[in-house]
Design a protein around this motif. Structure first.
Motif, PDB file in Angstrom:
ATOM      1  N   ARG A 130       0.846  -1.446  -0.012  1.00 52.04           N
ATOM      2  CA  ARG A 130       0.009   0.054   0.090  1.00 52.04           C
ATOM      3  C   ARG A 130       0.723   1.327  -0.164  1.00 52.04           C
ATOM      4  NH1 ARG A 130      -5.744  -0.115   2.962  1.00 52.04           N
ATOM      5  NH2 ARG A 130      -6.089  -2.180   3.176  1.00 52.04           N
ATOM      6  N   ALA A 131       2.050   1.220   0.668  1.00 58.59           N
ATOM      7  CA  ALA A 131       2.872   2.293   0.657  1.00 58.59           C
ATOM      8  C   ALA A 131       3.671   2.370  -0.650  1.00 58.59           C
ATOM      9  CB  ALA A 131       3.804   2.070   1.767  1.00 58.59           C
ATOM     10  N   GLY A 132       3.609   1.619  -1.699  1.00 57.27           N
ATOM     11  CA  GLY A 132       4.291   1.767  -2.833  1.00 57.27           C
ATOM     12  C   GLY A 132       5.586   1.161  -2.738  1.00 57.27           C
ATOM     13  N   ILE A 133       6.117   0.632  -1.975  1.00 54.44           N
ATOM     14  CA  ILE A 133       7.468   0.372  -1.692  1.00 54.44           C
ATOM     15  C   ILE A 133       7.737  -1.153  -2.308  1.00 54.44           C
ATOM     16  CG2 ILE A 133       9.240  -0.283  -0.016  1.00 54.44           C
ATOM     17  CD1 ILE A 133       7.908   1.611   2.115  1.00 54.44           C
ATOM     18  N   HIS A 134       6.802  -2.002  -2.186  1.00 57.39           N
ATOM     19  CA  HIS A 134       7.072  -3.344  -2.905  1.00 57.39           C
ATOM     20  C   HIS A 134       5.763  -3.732  -3.713  1.00 57.39           C
ATOM     21  CE1 HIS A 134      10.827  -4.531  -1.078  1.00 57.39           C
ATOM     22  NE2 HIS A 134      10.393  -3.930   0.032  1.00 57.39           N
ATOM     23  N   ARG A 135       6.065  -4.503  -4.563  1.00 58.64           N
ATOM     24  CA  ARG A 135       4.876  -4.741  -5.510  1.00 58.64           C
ATOM     25  C   ARG A 135       4.509  -6.238  -5.498  1.00 58.64           C
ATOM     26  NH1 ARG A 135       3.899  -1.341  -9.981  1.00 58.64           N
ATOM     27  NH2 ARG A 135       2.420  -2.704 -10.771  1.00 58.64           N
ATOM     28  N   THR A 136       5.340  -7.434  -5.228  1.00 62.82           N
ATOM     29  CA  THR A 136       5.136  -8.758  -5.160  1.00 62.82           C
ATOM     30  C   THR A 136       6.034  -9.187  -4.182  1.00 62.82           C
ATOM     31  OG1 THR A 136       4.930  -8.420  -7.688  1.00 62.82           O
ATOM     32  CG2 THR A 136       4.846 -10.649  -6.460  1.00 62.82           C
ATOM     33  N   VAL A 137       5.009  -9.630  -3.086  1.00 59.58           N
ATOM     34  CA  VAL A 137       5.868 -10.166  -1.980  1.00 59.58           C
ATOM     35  C   VAL A 137       5.478 -11.658  -1.671  1.00 59.58           C
ATOM     36  CG1 VAL A 137       6.128  -9.728   0.823  1.00 59.58           C
ATOM     37  CG2 VAL A 137       5.621  -7.827  -0.767  1.00 59.58           C
ATOM     38  N   LEU A 138       6.667 -12.565  -1.389  1.00 63.92           N
ATOM     39  CA  LEU A 138       6.353 -13.974  -1.095  1.00 63.92           C
ATOM     40  C   LEU A 138       6.434 -13.974   0.524  1.00 63.92           C
ATOM     41  CD1 LEU A 138       6.752 -16.925  -1.256  1.00 63.92           C
ATOM     42  CD2 LEU A 138       9.179 -16.668  -1.500  1.00 63.92           C
ATOM     43  N   VAL A 139       5.269 -14.433   0.957  1.00 62.08           N
ATOM     44  CA  VAL A 139       4.915 -14.617   2.468  1.00 62.08           C
ATOM     45  C   VAL A 139       4.950 -16.135   2.637  1.00 62.08           C
ATOM     46  CG1 VAL A 139       3.241 -14.318   4.109  1.00 62.08           C
ATOM     47  CG2 VAL A 139       3.628 -12.260   2.684  1.00 62.08           C
ATOM     48  N   VAL A 140       5.836 -16.451   3.503  1.00 58.42           N
ATOM     49  CA  VAL A 140       5.860 -17.731   3.947  1.00 58.42           C
ATOM     50  C   VAL A 140       5.551 -18.021   5.559  1.00 58.42           C
ATOM     51  CG1 VAL A 140       7.560 -19.754   4.089  1.00 58.42           C
ATOM     52  CG2 VAL A 140       7.578 -18.023   2.123  1.00 58.42           C
ATOM     53  N   ALA A 166       4.691 -26.287   5.563  1.00 57.66           N
ATOM     54  CA  ALA A 166       5.046 -25.008   4.936  1.00 57.66           C
ATOM     55  C   ALA A 166       3.906 -24.726   4.134  1.00 57.66           C
ATOM     56  CB  ALA A 166       6.022 -25.403   4.230  1.00 57.66           C
ATOM     57  N   GLY A 167       3.617 -23.394   4.215  1.00 58.47           N
ATOM     58  CA  GLY A 167       2.666 -22.646   3.131  1.00 58.47           C
ATOM     59  C   GLY A 167       3.047 -21.410   2.893  1.00 58.47           C
ATOM     60  N   ALA A 168       2.742 -21.020   1.573  1.00 60.31           N
ATOM     61  CA  ALA A 168       3.478 -19.728   0.796  1.00 60.31           C
ATOM     62  C   ALA A 168       2.312 -19.129   0.199  1.00 60.31           C
ATOM     63  CB  ALA A 168       4.403 -20.306  -0.059  1.00 60.31           C
ATOM     64  N   CYS A 169       2.478 -17.800   0.144  1.00 63.16           N
ATOM     65  CA  CYS A 169       1.455 -16.964  -0.403  1.00 63.16           C
ATOM     66  C   CYS A 169       2.193 -15.967  -1.433  1.00 63.16           C
ATOM     67  CB  CYS A 169       0.465 -16.281   0.440  1.00 63.16           C
ATOM     68  SG  CYS A 169      -0.872 -17.310   1.348  1.00 63.16           S
ATOM     69  N   ILE A 170       1.695 -15.561  -2.649  1.00 68.49           N
ATOM     70  CA  ILE A 170       2.196 -14.563  -3.277  1.00 68.49           C
ATOM     71  C   ILE A 170       1.293 -13.368  -3.087  1.00 68.49           C
ATOM     72  CG2 ILE A 170       2.961 -13.370  -5.717  1.00 68.49           C
ATOM     73  CD1 ILE A 170       4.566 -16.248  -4.799  1.00 68.49           C
ATOM     74  N   VAL A 171       1.643 -12.272  -2.448  1.00 63.22           N
ATOM     75  CA  VAL A 171       0.800 -10.964  -2.089  1.00 63.22           C
ATOM     76  C   VAL A 171       1.328  -9.843  -3.055  1.00 63.22           C
ATOM     77  CG1 VAL A 171       0.206  -9.582  -0.403  1.00 63.22           C
ATOM     78  CG2 VAL A 171       0.902 -12.097   0.259  1.00 63.22           C
ATOM     79  N   GLN A 172       0.402  -9.522  -3.921  1.00 63.14           N
ATOM     80  CA  GLN A 172       0.576  -8.704  -5.020  1.00 63.14           C
ATOM     81  C   GLN A 172       0.052  -7.434  -5.076  1.00 63.14           C
ATOM     82  OE1 GLN A 172       0.067 -10.760  -8.724  1.00 63.14           O
ATOM     83  NE2 GLN A 172       1.853 -10.218  -9.267  1.00 63.14           N
ATOM     84  N   ARG A 173       0.546  -6.469  -5.350  1.00 63.04           N
ATOM     85  CA  ARG A 173      -0.153  -5.156  -5.553  1.00 63.04           C
ATOM     86  C   ARG A 173      -1.359  -5.246  -6.705  1.00 63.04           C
ATOM     87  NH1 ARG A 173       1.704   0.791  -6.923  1.00 63.04           N
ATOM     88  NH2 ARG A 173       0.602   1.188  -8.724  1.00 63.04           N
ATOM     89  N   THR A 174      -2.489  -4.532  -6.469  1.00 66.05           N
ATOM     90  CA  THR A 174      -3.623  -4.601  -7.021  1.00 66.05           C
ATOM     91  C   THR A 174      -4.416  -3.310  -7.165  1.00 66.05           C
ATOM     92  OG1 THR A 174      -5.635  -5.658  -7.613  1.00 66.05           O
ATOM     93  CG2 THR A 174      -5.109  -5.554  -5.505  1.00 66.05           C
TER      94      THR A 174
END
Ligand code: COA
Length: 341
Positions: A130-140, A166-174
């Motif tokens: 939301r702050a515009g610092i990252h676009r595509t974050v891997l959250v594990v 283990a679980g992983a999510c791709i959290v992406q800017r939309t």
């Protein structure tokens, strides 16, 4: 409006299945006691040798999440790794994972908020996006707790509850047209709500090694009792059944959404009785609460992303659904997230 969304999810467990009956061979316990008190039938444990580590365990989950999101690994610009069972005390598991993935240069951050770790990680990913610092974050969220548990009768209260996974999510800017939770049908994360109360630190703790612990040295004493995780089970239970519904209501109220609008509850999995009490407290129909505890036990930071991946695989979670997640764990920490899938 800039928001974040979970664009893809993946999960995996190690191959070695451990039934309640297998635990009977290791310690003085009964398979039926475990099932009745926790709802757990089996869990998966990694091989207990130096070929395994939590960062290696996470890799297939990450690959599945990338594929589900249609994202190449080069698009990732941040890794957030929630775990209480890292490869080493330092560096963090995120750094190990980044090296396995061959992504030198992008930042890697570890989160140690126990069973609430995934929600803390998701919240940080959302804030950066939301702050515009990252676009595509891997959250594990991943754990290899079986390597750290006391498998003698002394540790039976904890050991029977925990599994590796283990679980992983791709959290992406939309970019969303309608960011109002009450009316929007777009897929995005509405909000996260995090809490902690460190006055309960000792009620669920893995104390040694740690700088508050006088027996860090000499090293031979690290095999003493407090070098294993410990908890006051009933105390943890009492707080969990209070805090998880509170956090869920907080998320609903913050977004002006009624509980009946939620399509699926993907909760932390510590004990089936905790989640049954959550459902009773909020008057939720059983079929709306997704459960994986019987098959995987408590995988701490992994339970929610693992639950999301399982819900997708079993056809229980489809695009457009409104999902509420809540968790409670050591710290104490607790929190919630409300999002449209
Ligand atoms: N097998 C057999 N007996 C066991 C046992 C095991 N694995 N573990 C504990 N017991 C015994 C206890 O020693 C106790 O015996 P006693 O009455 O003779 O002293 C008895 O079972 C009852 O223990 P108690 O702790 O009162 O049981 P409980 O109904 O509270 O259930 C938990 C125990 C751990 C399942 C439950 O307290 C719990 O789930 N707590 C929350 C744990 C949690 O969520 N932890 C992670 C945080 S996210």
């Amino acid at each position: 409006m800039i928001r974040s969304r979970i664009a893809g999810v993946g999960a995996c467990v190690p191959p070695r299945e451990i039934s309640n009956e297998d635990l009977e061979q290791m310690m003085d316990t009964e398979a039926d006691w475990i099932l009745q008190r926790s709802g757990i039938r089996k869990r998966y444990w990694a091989e207990h040798d130096d070929t395994t580590s939590v960062s290696k365990l996470a890799l297939p989950a990450v690959e599945e999440a990338l594929k589900a999101a249609g994202v190449g690994k080069q698009e990732l610009d941040l890794i957030i790794f929630a775990t209480v069972t890292p490869d080493a005390l330092f560096p963090g598991a995120g750094c190990y994972l980044q090296a396995h993935m061959g992504l030198p240069g992008i930042p890697a951050l570890d989160i140690r908020q126990t069973c609430t770790g995934f929600l803390y990680a998701l919240s940080i990913a959302d804030a950066y996006i939301r702050a515009g610092i990252h676009r595509t974050v891997l959250v594990v969220g991943a754990e290899m707790q079986s390597k750290c548990l006391d498998v003698s009768t002394r540790g039976r209260d904890m050991t029977v509850l925990f599994g590796d996974g283990a679980g992983a999510c791709i959290v992406q800017r939309t970019e969303v047209q309608d960011a109002s939770p009450a009316t929007s049908r777009e897929s995005f994360l509405f909000s996260t709500h995090l809490h902690a109360d460190g006055s309960h630190a000792k009620d669920l703790i893995w104390a040694s090694p740690g700088t508050a612990n006088r027996i860090w040295n000499p090293p031979e004493l690290v095999s003493e009792e407090n070098s294993f995780p410990q908890m006051r089970g009933r105390h943890v239970f009492t707080h969990a059944v209070k805090r998880m519904p509170e956090a869920a209501l907080e998320a609903l109220e913050a977004n002006g959404v009624g509980i009946e609008s939620v399509d699926l509850f993907v909760l932390h999995q510590a004990n089936k009785r905790i989640n049954d009490k959550f459902s009773q407290a909020l008057g939720i129909a059983e079929e709306k609460v997704f459960s994986t505890i019987e098959d995987f036990g408590n995988t701490t930071a992994a339970t929610i992303p693992l639950g999301l991946a399982e819900a997708v695989r079993r056809g229980r979670l489809v695009p457009g659904m409104l999902v509420l997640s809540a968790a409670f764990g050591g710290g104490f920490t607790w929190g919630s997230a409300l999002y449209r899938w």
